[in-house]
Design a protein around this motif. Structure first.
Motif, PDB file in Angstrom:
ATOM      1  N   GLN A 210       0.817  -1.218   0.000  1.00  0.00           N
ATOM      2  CA  GLN A 210       0.000   0.000   0.000  1.00  0.00           C
ATOM      3  C   GLN A 210       0.848   1.263   0.000  1.00  0.00           C
ATOM      4  OE1 GLN A 210      -3.089   0.136   2.951  1.00  0.00           O
ATOM      5  NE2 GLN A 210      -3.463   2.312   2.681  1.00  0.00           N
ATOM      6  N   SER A 211       1.897   1.316   0.834  1.00  0.00           N
ATOM      7  CA  SER A 211       2.698   2.534   0.930  1.00  0.00           C
ATOM      8  C   SER A 211       3.411   2.834  -0.390  1.00  0.00           C
ATOM      9  CB  SER A 211       3.720   2.422   2.067  1.00  0.00           C
ATOM     10  OG  SER A 211       4.587   1.332   1.849  1.00  0.00           O
ATOM     11  N   ILE A 212       3.918   1.774  -1.060  1.00  0.00           N
ATOM     12  CA  ILE A 212       4.579   1.976  -2.355  1.00  0.00           C
ATOM     13  C   ILE A 212       3.566   2.414  -3.402  1.00  0.00           C
ATOM     14  CG2 ILE A 212       5.852   0.837  -4.213  1.00  0.00           C
ATOM     15  CD1 ILE A 212       7.091  -0.985  -2.131  1.00  0.00           C
ATOM     16  N   PHE A 213       2.399   1.775  -3.400  1.00  0.00           N
ATOM     17  CA  PHE A 213       1.351   2.105  -4.374  1.00  0.00           C
ATOM     18  C   PHE A 213       0.933   3.571  -4.242  1.00  0.00           C
ATOM     19  CE2 PHE A 213      -3.100   2.510  -5.611  1.00  0.00           C
ATOM     20  CZ  PHE A 213      -3.118   1.899  -6.856  1.00  0.00           C
ATOM     21  N   VAL A 214       0.678   4.024  -3.009  1.00  0.00           N
ATOM     22  CA  VAL A 214       0.236   5.406  -2.792  1.00  0.00           C
ATOM     23  C   VAL A 214       1.331   6.385  -3.188  1.00  0.00           C
ATOM     24  CG1 VAL A 214      -0.428   7.092  -1.041  1.00  0.00           C
ATOM     25  CG2 VAL A 214      -1.427   4.799  -1.004  1.00  0.00           C
ATOM     26  N   SER A 215       2.577   6.092  -2.804  1.00  0.00           N
ATOM     27  CA  SER A 215       3.687   6.984  -3.145  1.00  0.00           C
ATOM     28  C   SER A 215       3.834   7.133  -4.652  1.00  0.00           C
ATOM     29  CB  SER A 215       4.996   6.456  -2.546  1.00  0.00           C
ATOM     30  OG  SER A 215       4.937   6.446  -1.140  1.00  0.00           O
ATOM     31  N   ARG A 216       3.675   6.029  -5.390  1.00  0.00           N
ATOM     32  CA  ARG A 216       3.807   6.092  -6.844  1.00  0.00           C
ATOM     33  C   ARG A 216       2.671   6.888  -7.465  1.00  0.00           C
ATOM     34  NH1 ARG A 216       3.257   1.146  -7.956  1.00  0.00           N
ATOM     35  NH2 ARG A 216       1.381   1.114  -9.237  1.00  0.00           N
ATOM     36  N   MET A 217       1.451   6.703  -6.959  1.00  0.00           N
ATOM     37  CA  MET A 217       0.302   7.412  -7.518  1.00  0.00           C
ATOM     38  C   MET A 217       0.370   8.913  -7.251  1.00  0.00           C
ATOM     39  SD  MET A 217      -1.396   5.065  -9.056  1.00  0.00           S
ATOM     40  CE  MET A 217      -2.963   5.854  -9.404  1.00  0.00           C
ATOM     41  N   MET A 218       1.039   9.297  -6.157  1.00  0.00           N
ATOM     42  CA  MET A 218       1.107  10.713  -5.770  1.00  0.00           C
ATOM     43  C   MET A 218       2.348  11.411  -6.325  1.00  0.00           C
ATOM     44  SD  MET A 218      -1.548  11.498  -3.852  1.00  0.00           S
ATOM     45  CE  MET A 218      -1.137  12.814  -2.697  1.00  0.00           C
ATOM     46  N   LYS A 219       3.198  10.697  -7.026  1.00  0.00           N
ATOM     47  CA  LYS A 219       4.463  11.268  -7.489  1.00  0.00           C
ATOM     48  C   LYS A 219       4.239  12.213  -8.667  1.00  0.00           C
ATOM     49  CE  LYS A 219       9.128   9.919  -8.926  1.00  0.00           C
ATOM     50  NZ  LYS A 219      10.011   8.785  -9.288  1.00  0.00           N
ATOM     51  N   ASP A 220       4.939  13.349  -8.636  1.00  0.00           N
ATOM     52  CA  ASP A 220       4.917  14.308  -9.750  1.00  0.00           C
ATOM     53  C   ASP A 220       3.495  14.681 -10.171  1.00  0.00           C
ATOM     54  OD1 ASP A 220       7.705  14.242  -9.833  1.00  0.00           O
ATOM     55  OD2 ASP A 220       7.697  12.510 -11.171  1.00  0.00           O
ATOM     56  N   SER A 221       2.649  14.931  -9.213  1.00  0.00           N
ATOM     57  CA  SER A 221       1.250  15.251  -9.504  1.00  0.00           C
ATOM     58  C   SER A 221       0.912  16.639  -8.967  1.00  0.00           C
ATOM     59  CB  SER A 221       0.331  14.212  -8.867  1.00  0.00           C
ATOM     60  OG  SER A 221      -1.004  14.657  -8.846  1.00  0.00           O
ATOM     61  N   ALA A 222       0.231  17.438  -9.786  1.00  0.00           N
ATOM     62  CA  ALA A 222      -0.209  18.759  -9.328  1.00  0.00           C
ATOM     63  C   ALA A 222      -1.180  18.625  -8.162  1.00  0.00           C
ATOM     64  CB  ALA A 222      -0.864  19.518 -10.480  1.00  0.00           C
ATOM     65  N   ILE A 223      -1.973  17.567  -8.186  1.00  0.00           N
ATOM     66  CA  ILE A 223      -2.906  17.320  -7.082  1.00  0.00           C
ATOM     67  C   ILE A 223      -2.134  17.039  -5.803  1.00  0.00           C
ATOM     68  CG2 ILE A 223      -4.699  15.765  -6.227  1.00  0.00           C
ATOM     69  CD1 ILE A 223      -5.595  15.397  -9.122  1.00  0.00           C
TER      70      ILE A 223
ATOM     71  N   ASN B 250      -0.733  20.264  -4.428  1.00  0.00           N
ATOM     72  CA  ASN B 250      -1.795  21.033  -3.787  1.00  0.00           C
ATOM     73  C   ASN B 250      -2.139  20.441  -2.421  1.00  0.00           C
ATOM     74  OD1 ASN B 250      -4.029  23.124  -4.070  1.00  0.00           O
ATOM     75  ND2 ASN B 250      -5.232  21.288  -3.708  1.00  0.00           N
ATOM     76  N   PHE B 251      -2.126  19.108  -2.344  1.00  0.00           N
ATOM     77  CA  PHE B 251      -2.409  18.428  -1.083  1.00  0.00           C
ATOM     78  C   PHE B 251      -1.364  18.760  -0.026  1.00  0.00           C
ATOM     79  CE2 PHE B 251      -1.738  14.690   1.651  1.00  0.00           C
ATOM     80  CZ  PHE B 251      -2.976  14.624   2.262  1.00  0.00           C
ATOM     81  N   LYS B 252      -0.100  18.836  -0.434  1.00  0.00           N
ATOM     82  CA  LYS B 252       0.962  19.153   0.511  1.00  0.00           C
ATOM     83  C   LYS B 252       0.773  20.552   1.102  1.00  0.00           C
ATOM     84  CE  LYS B 252       4.478  16.275  -1.737  1.00  0.00           C
ATOM     85  NZ  LYS B 252       5.736  16.294  -2.527  1.00  0.00           N
ATOM     86  N   VAL B 253       0.272  21.478   0.289  1.00  0.00           N
ATOM     87  CA  VAL B 253       0.117  22.867   0.734  1.00  0.00           C
ATOM     88  C   VAL B 253      -1.168  23.062   1.541  1.00  0.00           C
ATOM     89  CG1 VAL B 253      -0.176  25.254  -0.043  1.00  0.00           C
ATOM     90  CG2 VAL B 253       1.469  23.752  -1.202  1.00  0.00           C
ATOM     91  N   LYS B 254      -2.280  22.520   1.028  1.00  0.00           N
ATOM     92  CA  LYS B 254      -3.587  22.825   1.603  1.00  0.00           C
ATOM     93  C   LYS B 254      -4.201  21.684   2.408  1.00  0.00           C
ATOM     94  CE  LYS B 254      -4.799  26.169  -2.027  1.00  0.00           C
ATOM     95  NZ  LYS B 254      -5.799  26.547  -3.045  1.00  0.00           N
ATOM     96  N   GLY B 255      -3.611  20.502   2.313  1.00  0.00           N
ATOM     97  CA  GLY B 255      -4.217  19.381   3.007  1.00  0.00           C
ATOM     98  C   GLY B 255      -5.498  18.943   2.329  1.00  0.00           C
TER      99      GLY B 255
END
Length: 252
Positions: free
Chosen positions: A89-102, A105-110
């Protein structure tokens, strides 16, 4: 979830007046919805709409609850195929979130969990179109998209009798108009997309907290039919929406 059967049945049966343009002149018909759309948002919110030509109407909102699904079962559900990267799960989520504008935005605004309910809030509002012309202008049709996913269409007959109605915050407006020009009716189209931060603030200023009163979305077209101004007004306030993105085009 149990769907509101009778509400949906009534909407399907009522439909809306439309025209079959394969006939000359166009033949009046009654159109209706042809799709059921399900949308999901973080936090377990599930919304259901009916959709048809020019119309999307929300019929239900539901709250799902946390559940645990093993990663191999999840991978089977989405059809991604099993691999060490997918089944962890942790690898899957990290890969899906990589290099994404979304992801950025999540890192800044939660995760703004209350935003989805804010999108669904409704206000008493109507559209008003004003043309700076010395001749009669006919608005042919208008469509509005709303932040809650709904969509509403006005045809020529509707637009002459536009009334106030409870509607979510406006996201997009498209309308067409004709004016006499060089012996013919010249058509124009304006497509306007709101700036989310600006329109959210304008609604708060015009309607207050909690929301009350009536408002108008006022669109003004200049005499040259190449510039526009747009305002949200009501309750003694008038706010120009300067950050909208819009373009006036010839449509015939």
């Amino acid at each position: 979830f149990k769907l509101p059967y009778h509400t949906m049945l009534s909407l399907f049966q009522k439909g809306w007046p439309d025209f079959n343009y394969s006939f000359n002149p166009p033949k009046p018909i009654t159109d209706t919805y042809n799709e059921i759309i399900v949308g999901m948002a973080p936090g377990g919110m599930v919304v259901v709409w009916l959709s048809g030509a020019g119309y999307k109407t929300e019929v239900g909102s539901f709250q799902a609850h946390d559940t645990i699904i093993a990663m191999p079962t999840f991978i089977d559900m989405i059809g991604s195929g099993h691999s060490p990267e997918n089944d962890d799960q942790s690898i899957f989520v990290s890969r899906m979130m990589k290099d994404s504008a979304i992801a950025e935005n999540f890192k800044v605004k939660g995760l703004p969990l209350g935003l989805w309910q804010k999108y669904r809030q409704k206000f008493n509002i109507k559209p008003t179109l004003v043309y700076d012309q010395l001749v009669e202008v006919n608005t042919y049709n208008m469509q509005m998209d709303f932040y809650n996913g709904e969509q509403y269409y006005w045809n020529l007959a509707d637009i002459k009798n536009t009334e106030y109605g409870l509607r979510a915050r406006i996201n997009k407006v498209i309308f067409n108009w004709f004016i006499p020009w060089a012996g013919k009716n010249q058509g124009f189209q304006l497509d306007i997309r709101m700036d989310e931060e600006e329109i959210m603030q304008a609604y708060e200023e015009v309607y207050g907290k909690p929301a009350n009163g009536q408002g108008e979305l006022l669109v003004q077209i200049n005499r040259g039919n190449d510039q526009y101004k747009i305002f949200l007004q009501g309750n003694g306030k008038k706010i120009e929406l300067k950050k909208t993105q819009g373009e006036i085009m010839l449509n015939n």
